[in-house]
Motif scaffolding. Structure first.
Motif, PDB file in Angstrom:
ATOM      1  N   ASP A  86     161.387 -17.678  74.846  1.00 50.16           N
ATOM      2  CA  ASP A  86     161.812 -17.763  76.251  1.00 50.16           C
ATOM      3  C   ASP A  86     162.311 -16.416  76.762  1.00 50.16           C
ATOM      4  O   ASP A  86     163.383 -16.316  77.372  1.00 50.16           O
ATOM      5  CB  ASP A  86     162.905 -18.829  76.399  1.00 50.16           C
ATOM      6  N   LEU A  87     161.535 -15.384  76.505  1.00 52.07           N
ATOM      7  CA  LEU A  87     161.863 -14.030  76.958  1.00 52.07           C
ATOM      8  C   LEU A  87     160.835 -13.576  77.984  1.00 52.07           C
ATOM      9  O   LEU A  87     159.658 -13.944  77.904  1.00 52.07           O
ATOM     10  CB  LEU A  87     161.870 -13.049  75.773  1.00 52.07           C
ATOM     11  N   ASP A  88     161.281 -12.778  78.946  1.00 55.79           N
ATOM     12  CA  ASP A  88     160.354 -12.223  79.929  1.00 55.79           C
ATOM     13  C   ASP A  88     159.356 -11.313  79.228  1.00 55.79           C
ATOM     14  O   ASP A  88     159.737 -10.452  78.428  1.00 55.79           O
ATOM     15  CB  ASP A  88     161.124 -11.423  80.986  1.00 55.79           C
ATOM     16  N   TYR A  89     158.074 -11.508  79.525  1.00 55.71           N
ATOM     17  CA  TYR A  89     157.037 -10.681  78.918  1.00 55.71           C
ATOM     18  C   TYR A  89     156.562  -9.658  79.939  1.00 55.71           C
ATOM     19  O   TYR A  89     155.890  -9.996  80.910  1.00 55.71           O
ATOM     20  CB  TYR A  89     155.867 -11.548  78.450  1.00 55.71           C
ATOM     21  N   GLU A  90     156.979  -8.414  79.724  1.00 57.96           N
ATOM     22  CA  GLU A  90     156.592  -7.319  80.602  1.00 57.96           C
ATOM     23  C   GLU A  90     155.915  -6.255  79.733  1.00 57.96           C
ATOM     24  O   GLU A  90     156.561  -5.313  79.267  1.00 57.96           O
ATOM     25  CB  GLU A  90     157.813  -6.755  81.319  1.00 57.96           C
ATOM     26  N   PRO A  91     154.634  -6.409  79.468  1.00 51.30           N
ATOM     27  CA  PRO A  91     153.959  -5.566  78.477  1.00 51.30           C
ATOM     28  C   PRO A  91     154.023  -4.071  78.774  1.00 51.30           C
ATOM     29  O   PRO A  91     154.064  -3.260  77.843  1.00 51.30           O
ATOM     30  CB  PRO A  91     152.520  -6.087  78.494  1.00 51.30           C
TER      31      PRO A  91
END
Length: 555
Positions: A86-91
């Protein structure tokens, strides 16, 4: 890929902000200038233990922050990690941050979300691999050697399948051991259990029995008092002349006799008539109960004996109710049933263990086959890499032998090595020199990085014990690793390696009014020439050293 490293108030560093780039980069500087400090800072992002001493004197906390670009790898594994946790995925802007307070407590963040240190470590190990000098000791560890073979074999799924089966086997073996222990204990207590069963069974206990007997006993104990009270109540209600029932009936008759001339008397008579009916009913019920209350000495003795038996059993079995005694009897019956059927149960569990063992053997055989094929590839590839690294007569063998089933399979892996044609191959950690081990480890890292696609690899003085032509070859290997869509950083003291980097950073230590401070700067082309010349000739840079430096950089 690591895009930026920001270090604040960490040991000797006030504030260091580094932009990092793809390919092969080098970090140089004099011994003690602070190169290891940078590695220590990165180690915090990999979950290493925090220490209050890491906070710069006079500061409340230190902050290590790294920005990664994950988009170039298109990794579903990394994306799945963020989704599962449940972490923001900002590649394109993945941020890892570790803060250490002056009291030694630390906090970890992924994309500004607080996380556990274990979670940061799990992600960090997928993004950065730091190879320090002490990692060369891994060559003496069998699990490291096996892991190398597994990585090259790409047997991750097969290994996961095997481990799941092995976990089932261990669980079944544990249940079998428990069953054997239970059976042995039960058989030791069998005579006692059968005695208890006989005692409780012969008591013929029933639910609710105790409460009923206690109530009946209490009634008999006060039978005379009860009969006397009922008799007096019956006389008061039903006595011939003074009984309340007869008096009430007489009053009703008198009221009704004047109802014609006094209408209110009729209502009073009706009300009192209702009371007469209720009193008459109560009187009859009291009379009937007088006959029910009798003191039977024989029955009382039977009740007392029965209760004594129940109380004795409750005390013996340390319970409070008949229900609990019946539960104990059921438990004893179950234990005795297990004893009676223990051979059958034991046989079933042994068959289950044998079945799961066969499954593990089958899955382990798949792993063994893949590992033996992988071992051949490792031998061939490593020999190709080690020959140009100054070991022309190298012989390298990955010995895969049979071992007992374990969490990793049924194989024992050992790296055998010989640098000379005249000596027998022996375990690499026993016969290889420090320089040879460094070259073996570099070659293994090159193979591993290609197999699993590590985004960023940092070598901390991998060149220990080598120089000259060998150093150039090591530089070529690291440069090739960087060119294969990898980011490789190397801390080095060798000009041959420093010259091969696409980007060059220098760590220096300065004395200020506030104390000693370490800095790290990216060198320009001219500065690189000077730095490599100093690495070649020392502090007195000659023209020959400068020319040599230019020659190295032109390679």
């Amino acid at each position: 890929m690591l895009k930026k490293l920001d270090i604040r108030n960490f040991t000797l560093i006030d504030h260091l902000e580094m932009m990092l780039y793809p390919g092969f980069s080098v970090i140089t500087g004099e011994t003690g200038a602070g190169k290891s400090i940078v590695i220590g800072a990165i180690g915090l992002l990999l979950g290493n233990r925090a220490d209050a001493k890491q906070v710069k004197r006079g500061c409340d906390k230190c902050i290590i922050e790294a920005t990664f670009d994950l988009s170039i790898y298109h990794s579903d594994v990394l994306k799945g990690f963020f989704e599962e946790n449940d972490l923001d995925y900002e590649p394109e802007e993945c941020l890892l941050r570790r803060e250490v307070n002056a009291n030694g407590k630390s906090r970890a963040f992924i994309n500004d979300t607080p996380v556990t240190l274990a979670l940061m470590r799990e992600l960090g190990e997928q993004l950065i691999d730091v190879h320090s000098q002490h990692q060369n000791l891994l060559l003496s560890k069998e699990d490291f050697q096996l892991n190398v073979v597994d990585i090259i074999a790409r047997d991750r799924q097969q290994l996961a399948d095997y481990r799941a089966a092995f976990a089932e086997l261990r669980s079944a073996q544990h249940r079998l051991a428990e069953l054997r222990e239970q059976i042995a204990t039960s058989r030791d207590n069998e005579d006692f259990l059968r005695f208890q069963q006989k005692e409780l069974s012969e008591a013929k206990l029933t639910l609710g029995e105790q409460e009923q007997l206690e109530q009946e006993s209490e009634l008999m104990s006060h039978a005379e008092d009860i009969k006397r009270a009922l008799h007096e109540a019956d006389c008061g209600l039903s006595g011939d002349d003074t009984g309340i029932v007869n008096l009430t009936r007489s009053i009703v008759t008198q009221l009704r006799s004047v109802a014609d001339v006094y209408p209110e008397a009729q209502e009073l008579a009706e009300r009192l008539d209702g009371c007469f009916i209720e009193l008459k009913d109560i009187s009859q019920e009291i009379a009937s109960k007088m006959d029910d209350v009798e003191y039977d000495p024989q029955r009382f003795n039977l009740i007392t004996e029965r209760l004594d038996l129940i109380y004795t059993l409750q005390q013996k079995f340390h319970v409070q109710t008949v229900d609990e005694l019946l539960d104990r009897l059921n438990a004893i019956n179950a234990q005795l049933s297990n004893i009676d059927n223990s051979d059958e149960q034991l046989q079933e569990q042994e068959q289950e263990v044998a079945r799961l063992h066969a499954v593990c053997v089958e899955k382990a055989a798949v792993l063994t086959d893949m590992r033996r094929k992988s071992a051949t590839l490792v031998e061939q590839e490593l020999s190709k890499l080690l020959v140009p690294l100054g070991i022309p007569n190298v012989r390298f063998k990955v010995d895969v032998s049979t071992a007992d089933l374990s969490a990793t399979g049924a194989d024992k892996v050992m790296f055998l090595f010989s640098a000379n044609t005249s000596t027998d191959m022996q375990p690499v950690s026993q016969v290889a020199s420090g320089g040879e081990i460094a070259r073996v480890m570099l070659s293994l890292k090159a193979m591993i990085s290609k197999a699993i696609g590590l985004p960023t690899i940092i070598f901390d003085e991998i060149d220990t014990g080598v120089s000259g032509r060998v150093a150039e070859q090591m530089a070529h290997i690291m440069h090739d690793m960087g060119a294969a869509n990898r980011q490789v950083l190397c801390i080095t003291h060798l000009p041959q390696i420093a010259a091969a980097g696409s980007t060059h950073y220098k760590v220096a230590k300065h004395e200020t009014e506030q104390g000693t401070v370490s800095t790290m700067t990216q060198l320009t082309d001219e500065q690189r020439i000077t730095e490599i010349a100093q690495m070649l000739s020392g502090s007195d840079v000659s023209q020959a050293a400068i020319d040599n430096a230019k020659s190295l950089l032109a390679l």
